[in-house]
Motif scaffolding. Structure first.
Motif, PDB file in Angstrom:
ATOM      1  N   GLU A  61       0.786  40.621  -9.327  1.00 13.46           N
ATOM      2  CA  GLU A  61      -0.070  41.801  -9.161  1.00 13.46           C
ATOM      3  C   GLU A  61       0.017  42.312  -7.733  1.00 13.46           C
ATOM      4  OE1 GLU A  61      -4.486  42.865 -10.375  1.00 13.46           O
ATOM      5  OE2 GLU A  61      -4.507  41.377  -8.761  1.00 13.46           O
ATOM      6  N   VAL A 132       4.171  42.305 -14.587  1.00 13.16           N
ATOM      7  CA  VAL A 132       3.833  42.799 -13.243  1.00 13.16           C
ATOM      8  C   VAL A 132       2.819  43.937 -13.387  1.00 13.16           C
ATOM      9  CG1 VAL A 132       4.714  43.900 -11.146  1.00 13.16           C
ATOM     10  CG2 VAL A 132       6.133  42.236 -12.361  1.00 13.16           C
ATOM     11  N   ILE A 134       1.165  46.873 -11.065  1.00 15.16           N
ATOM     12  CA  ILE A 134       1.218  47.572  -9.775  1.00 15.16           C
ATOM     13  C   ILE A 134      -0.037  48.441  -9.635  1.00 15.16           C
ATOM     14  CG2 ILE A 134       2.500  49.201  -8.330  1.00 15.16           C
ATOM     15  CD1 ILE A 134       5.076  48.247  -9.627  1.00 15.16           C
ATOM     16  N   TYR A 141       4.966  53.526  -5.075  1.00 16.90           N
ATOM     17  CA  TYR A 141       5.286  52.927  -6.379  1.00 16.90           C
ATOM     18  C   TYR A 141       6.800  52.753  -6.578  1.00 16.90           C
ATOM     19  CZ  TYR A 141       0.598  52.665  -8.479  1.00 16.90           C
ATOM     20  OH  TYR A 141      -0.691  52.306  -8.788  1.00 16.90           O
ATOM     21  N   PHE A 145       8.249  49.259  -7.318  1.00 14.79           N
ATOM     22  CA  PHE A 145       8.930  49.045  -8.604  1.00 14.79           C
ATOM     23  C   PHE A 145      10.316  48.441  -8.388  1.00 14.79           C
ATOM     24  CE2 PHE A 145      11.792  50.276 -11.967  1.00 14.79           C
ATOM     25  CZ  PHE A 145      11.084  49.910 -13.095  1.00 14.79           C
ATOM     26  N   CYS A 148       9.989  44.857  -7.387  1.00 18.70           N
ATOM     27  CA  CYS A 148       9.485  44.036  -8.503  1.00 18.70           C
ATOM     28  C   CYS A 148      10.574  43.831  -9.549  1.00 18.70           C
ATOM     29  CB  CYS A 148       8.261  44.688  -9.155  1.00 18.70           C
ATOM     30  SG  CYS A 148       6.813  44.594  -8.094  1.00 18.70           S
ATOM     31  N   GLU A 149      11.390  44.855  -9.750  1.00 14.95           N
ATOM     32  CA  GLU A 149      12.459  44.736 -10.751  1.00 14.95           C
ATOM     33  C   GLU A 149      13.362  43.541 -10.437  1.00 14.95           C
ATOM     34  OE1 GLU A 149      14.845  48.240 -11.280  1.00 14.95           O
ATOM     35  OE2 GLU A 149      15.985  47.315 -12.919  1.00 14.95           O
ATOM     36  N   CYS A 152      11.947  40.264 -11.695  1.00 14.16           N
ATOM     37  CA  CYS A 152      11.534  40.193 -13.102  1.00 14.16           C
ATOM     38  C   CYS A 152      12.517  39.470 -13.999  1.00 14.16           C
ATOM     39  CB  CYS A 152      11.356  41.609 -13.645  1.00 14.16           C
ATOM     40  SG  CYS A 152       9.743  42.275 -13.288  1.00 14.16           S
ATOM     41  N   ILE A 158       6.447  45.900 -16.699  1.00 14.82           N
ATOM     42  CA  ILE A 158       5.807  46.338 -15.442  1.00 14.82           C
ATOM     43  C   ILE A 158       4.804  47.434 -15.817  1.00 14.82           C
ATOM     44  CG2 ILE A 158       6.086  47.433 -13.187  1.00 14.82           C
ATOM     45  CD1 ILE A 158       8.775  46.163 -12.881  1.00 14.82           C
ATOM     46  N   CYS A 160       2.009  50.131 -14.393  1.00 13.51           N
ATOM     47  CA  CYS A 160       1.576  50.819 -13.160  1.00 13.51           C
ATOM     48  C   CYS A 160       0.294  51.591 -13.440  1.00 13.51           C
ATOM     49  CB  CYS A 160       2.634  51.823 -12.701  1.00 13.51           C
ATOM     50  SG  CYS A 160       4.251  51.098 -12.453  1.00 13.51           S
TER      51      CYS A 160
END
Ligand code: SAM
Length: 218
Positions: A61, A132, A134, A141, A145, A148-149, A152, A158, A160
């Motif tokens: 998170e 995830v 966001i 973002y 993103f 985070c990708e 993953c 994911i 948002c």
């Protein structure tokens, strides 16, 4: 000004909200009374449905505030470990205290710092996440993103939050437009980016303050 939700509709939707338990109901009440940011009840419903279907084991998170959503994840996924990130000392002391007082807090790995820095640290390790959320700086973002990708699993979700920016994304005039122009510009660019990318399944929802639910189709 455009309202994402008519207040009467929001009250109606809130009236159907069933808290996970009394501890979470009390935390929501105190966050709302103190003006602490936290997920809206409609957002919570969608997250709980997704968590129930997905049953993730490693949750990441961005944006902890006082820890409401992180504790929700821990309560809804009793076998999961949650990593949550926040940089704001005004929030982190409260979050730490909440994580200490809830038994589920022992499964929460709380990282204090700038989200992108912490994400880089996580990328240096070999941890992978399958869910995830966001919910931090709205103009970042796209960067969040992309980072985070890389963290993953191939079948991760994911999600948002706040993609409608209280409706400003669709309609914003005068002083408000000036004040929020950076967030509006970058959120529009982010939505164009995820919708234009191959290999992503993107669902945009107007519930709460707007949600993007993204799955990787690898
Ligand atoms: C909307 S609140 C999070 C609410 C929380 N998810 C909940 O529902 O209980 C957003 C939080 O993100 C944090 N934040 C914003 N930008 C950040 C950044 N770049 N790095 C780390 N934290 C950030 C803020 O300090 C704030 O506490």
């Amino acid at each position: 000004m455009l309202e994402v939700r008519d207040p009467k509709l929001k009250d109606f939707m809130d009236s159907w909200h069933i808290p996970v338990d009394e501890e979470m109901a009390a935390l929501r009440r105190s966050n709302e009374a103190d003006g602490v940011p936290l997920i809206l009840t409609e957002t919570e419903s969608v997250l709980r449905l997704l968590l129930d279907l997905k049953r993730p084991s490693r949750i990441l998170e961005l944006g902890t505030a006082h820890g409401y959503s992180a504790l929700l994840f821990a309560k809804c996924c009793p076998d999961a470990v949650i990593t949550t990130i926040d940089r704001n000392p005004g929030m982190t002391d409260h979050a730490k205290a909440n994580f200490e007082s809830f038994s589920e807090g022992s499964r929460i790995d709380f990282r204090i710092g700038e989200a992108l820095d912490v994400l880089r640290e996580l990328a240096d390790g070999d941890e992978k996440f399958d869910f995830v959320f966001i919910d931090a700086g709205k103009s970042h973002y796209r960067d969040f993103f992309d980072m985070c990708e890389t963290l993953c699993e191939k079948d991760a979700f994911i999600v948002c939050d706040n993609i409608l920016l209280k409706g400003w994304l669709v309609e914003c005039e005068g002083r408000e437009a000036k004040r929020h122009r950076t967030n509006i510009k970058y959120m529009r660019q982010f939505l164009e980016y995820i919708n234009g990318r191959d290999g992503l399944d993107v669902t945009l929802m107007s519930g709460g303050d707007g949600l993007a639910v993204i799955r990787f189709m690898r």
